[in-house]
Design a protein around this motif. Structure first.
Motif, mmCIF file in Angstrom:
data_model
loop_
_atom_site.group_PDB
_atom_site.id
_atom_site.type_symbol
_atom_site.label_atom_id
_atom_site.label_comp_id
_atom_site.label_asym_id
_atom_site.label_seq_id
_atom_site.Cartn_x
_atom_site.Cartn_y
_atom_site.Cartn_z
ATOM 1 N N GLY A 66 13.055 36.556 -27.711
ATOM 2 C CA GLY A 66 12.194 37.341 -28.581
ATOM 3 C C GLY A 66 12.918 38.069 -29.690
ATOM 4 N N LEU A 67 14.143 38.555 -29.416
ATOM 5 C CA LEU A 67 14.913 39.259 -30.442
ATOM 6 C C LEU A 67 15.338 38.303 -31.547
ATOM 7 C CD1 LEU A 67 17.175 41.669 -28.342
ATOM 8 C CD2 LEU A 67 14.951 42.106 -29.380
ATOM 9 N N GLU A 68 15.739 37.096 -31.162
ATOM 10 C CA GLU A 68 16.107 36.083 -32.157
ATOM 11 C C GLU A 68 14.893 35.691 -32.992
ATOM 12 O OE1 GLU A 68 19.165 32.922 -30.860
ATOM 13 O OE2 GLU A 68 18.219 33.563 -28.980
ATOM 14 N N LEU A 69 13.752 35.557 -32.314
ATOM 15 C CA LEU A 69 12.524 35.206 -33.018
ATOM 16 C C LEU A 69 12.169 36.275 -34.049
ATOM 17 C CD1 LEU A 69 9.985 33.522 -33.501
ATOM 18 C CD2 LEU A 69 8.926 34.688 -31.537
ATOM 19 N N LYS A 71 14.183 38.352 -35.496
ATOM 20 C CA LYS A 71 15.171 38.301 -36.578
ATOM 21 C C LYS A 71 14.889 37.135 -37.525
ATOM 22 C CE LYS A 71 20.139 38.399 -37.530
ATOM 23 N NZ LYS A 71 20.013 37.434 -38.661
ATOM 24 N N GLU A 72 14.569 35.975 -36.964
ATOM 25 C CA GLU A 72 14.253 34.804 -37.782
ATOM 26 C C GLU A 72 13.009 35.057 -38.628
ATOM 27 O OE1 GLU A 72 15.771 31.925 -38.320
ATOM 28 O OE2 GLU A 72 17.464 32.366 -36.989
ATOM 29 N N MET A 73 12.020 35.725 -38.056
ATOM 30 C CA MET A 73 10.807 36.055 -38.803
ATOM 31 C C MET A 73 11.126 36.989 -39.964
ATOM 32 S SD MET A 73 8.087 36.573 -35.667
ATOM 33 C CE MET A 73 6.911 37.451 -36.715
ATOM 34 N N ALA A 74 12.012 37.948 -39.713
ATOM 35 C CA ALA A 74 12.422 38.878 -40.778
ATOM 36 C C ALA A 74 13.185 38.135 -41.871
ATOM 37 C CB ALA A 74 13.273 39.997 -40.190
ATOM 38 N N ASN A 100 14.536 44.861 -36.666
ATOM 39 C CA ASN A 100 14.240 43.524 -37.179
ATOM 40 C C ASN A 100 12.768 43.338 -37.502
ATOM 41 O OD1 ASN A 100 16.887 42.443 -37.048
ATOM 42 N ND2 ASN A 100 16.665 42.159 -34.838
ATOM 43 N N GLY A 101 12.124 44.387 -37.955
ATOM 44 C CA GLY A 101 10.736 44.272 -38.360
ATOM 45 C C GLY A 101 9.729 44.388 -37.231
ATOM 46 N N VAL A 102 10.193 44.675 -36.015
ATOM 47 C CA VAL A 102 9.275 44.854 -34.891
ATOM 48 C C VAL A 102 8.556 46.195 -35.054
ATOM 49 C CG1 VAL A 102 9.119 45.192 -32.393
ATOM 50 C CG2 VAL A 102 10.635 43.430 -33.332
#
Length: 247
Positions: A66-69, A71-74, A100-102
Motif C-alpha cells: 500500500g505504501l508503494e501504491l 507513492k506511485e499514485m503521487a 505520500n498524498g494519503v
C-alpha cells in the motif's frame, strides 16, 4: 454531471476487501466501488487507465504494498484521494504514508463508525473540488455538514467566480435556505464570508512585491476598483494604504 464518486479497494484478504466495499456503499450513497484488487500492482494499472476519486488500500500486500501504491499514485499525480488500511503493528507506517498524498487511515478491523466518519470527510473535500457533483435528493445532510461543504468550496474556488445560486442548486437546496443556515452557524452571510476569505488572502499577498491588479485577479476580482473597494470595506483602508503600513 456525476452523482457517484468512484472507489477502488485494494486488500489481499478478499473477504475483508468485499466487506469494506459493501460497507462503503451502505454508509454513503454518494460512493460506488468500481473495482477490488488483491495487490497494488494490478490496482495501479487500473488507476492509470480509470482514475477513481478514492482508493482504500491495505499496507501489507504481495507484488506492491500500500505504501508503494500511494507513492506511485503521487508520482503520476493521480487526483485520487488515498486512505490507508492498517493494523496496529503497522501504525507507524500509516503515519509515514501521509507524506505520500494519503489523506487518512483506518485501523483494521475497520469500524463502521470510523469508516462513516472518513467517508463524510472525503465527501466534503470531493464535492468542494467537483462543483458539478449533485447530491442525491433523498440524502439528508445536517446543516453543519452543508455549512462545511460551502466553506470548503470557497477555500478551493476563491480564485474563480462563485455563484451561490449554482452552488445551492448543485447541492439540492434553495439559495435562501443555504444562506439562512450558513448565517446561523457562521454568524455572517456566505457573500461576506467569501469576501473576507478573499481579502485575507489578498492581505497576505500585499506583503510581497506583487502588482495590485495581479493580486486582485488572484483572489477572484476582474475589476481592480471593485477589489480595492472590497478591501477597504473589510479593513478600513485601501490596499495601497495597507501596503504602506508594512514598510
Amino acid at each position: 454531471m456525476s452523482n457517484k464518486f468512484n472507489v477502488v479497494v485494494v486488500d489481499d484478504e478478499k473477504l475483508i476487501a468485499k466487506n469494506i466495499a459493501k460497507n462503503i456503499e451502505k454508509l454513503s450513497s454518494n460512493f460506488q466501488v468500481v473495482n477490488i484488487f488483491s495487490n497494488g500492482l494490478d490496482a495501479l494499472d487500473f488507476i492509470k487507465e480509470n482514475p477513481p476519486h478514492v482508493v482504500f488500500t491495505d499496507i501489507r500486500m504481495p507484488l506492491m504494498d500500500g505504501l508503494e501504491l500511494a507513492k506511485e499514485m503521487a508520482d503520476i499525480n493521480s487526483p485520487a484521494k488515498c486512505v490507508i488500511l492498517t493494523g496496529y503493528a503497522d501504525f507507524s507506517y500509516a503515519k509515514t504514508a501521509m507524506q505520500n498524498g494519503v489523506v487518512d487511515y483506518l485501523l483494521k478491523p475497520v469500524n463502521a463508525e470510523e469508516l462513516e466518519k472518513v467517508l463524510k470527510q472525503l465527501e466534503v473535500s470531493l464535492i468542494a473540488a467537483n462543483p458539478d457533483f449533485v447530491i442525491e435528493e433523498d440524502q439528508s445532510k445536517s446543516p453543519e455538514e452543508l455549512v462545511e461543504l460551502i466553506k470548503e468550496y470557497v477555500h478551493n474556488h476563491y480564485k474563480e467566480t462563485i455563484d451561490l445560486n449554482v452552488l445551492a442548486d448543485n447541492m439540492g437546496f434553495s439559495p435562501s435556505y443555504l444562506t439562512k443556515i450558513f448565517t446561523k452557524y457562521e454568524e455572517t452571510t456566505p457573500s461576506k464570508y467569501i469576501r473576507n476569505y478573499r481579502m485575507n488572502i489578498a492581505k497576505q499577498m500585499l506583503s510581497l512585491d506583487t502588482n495590485l491588479d495581479k493580486i486582485a485577479e488572484a483572489v477572484g476580482y476582474t475589476d481592480p476598483f471593485h477589489f480595492s473597494k472590497s478591501f477597504k470595506q473589510t479593513f478600513g483602508m485601501s490596499p495601497s494604504e495597507y501596503r504602506k503600513t508594512l514598510n
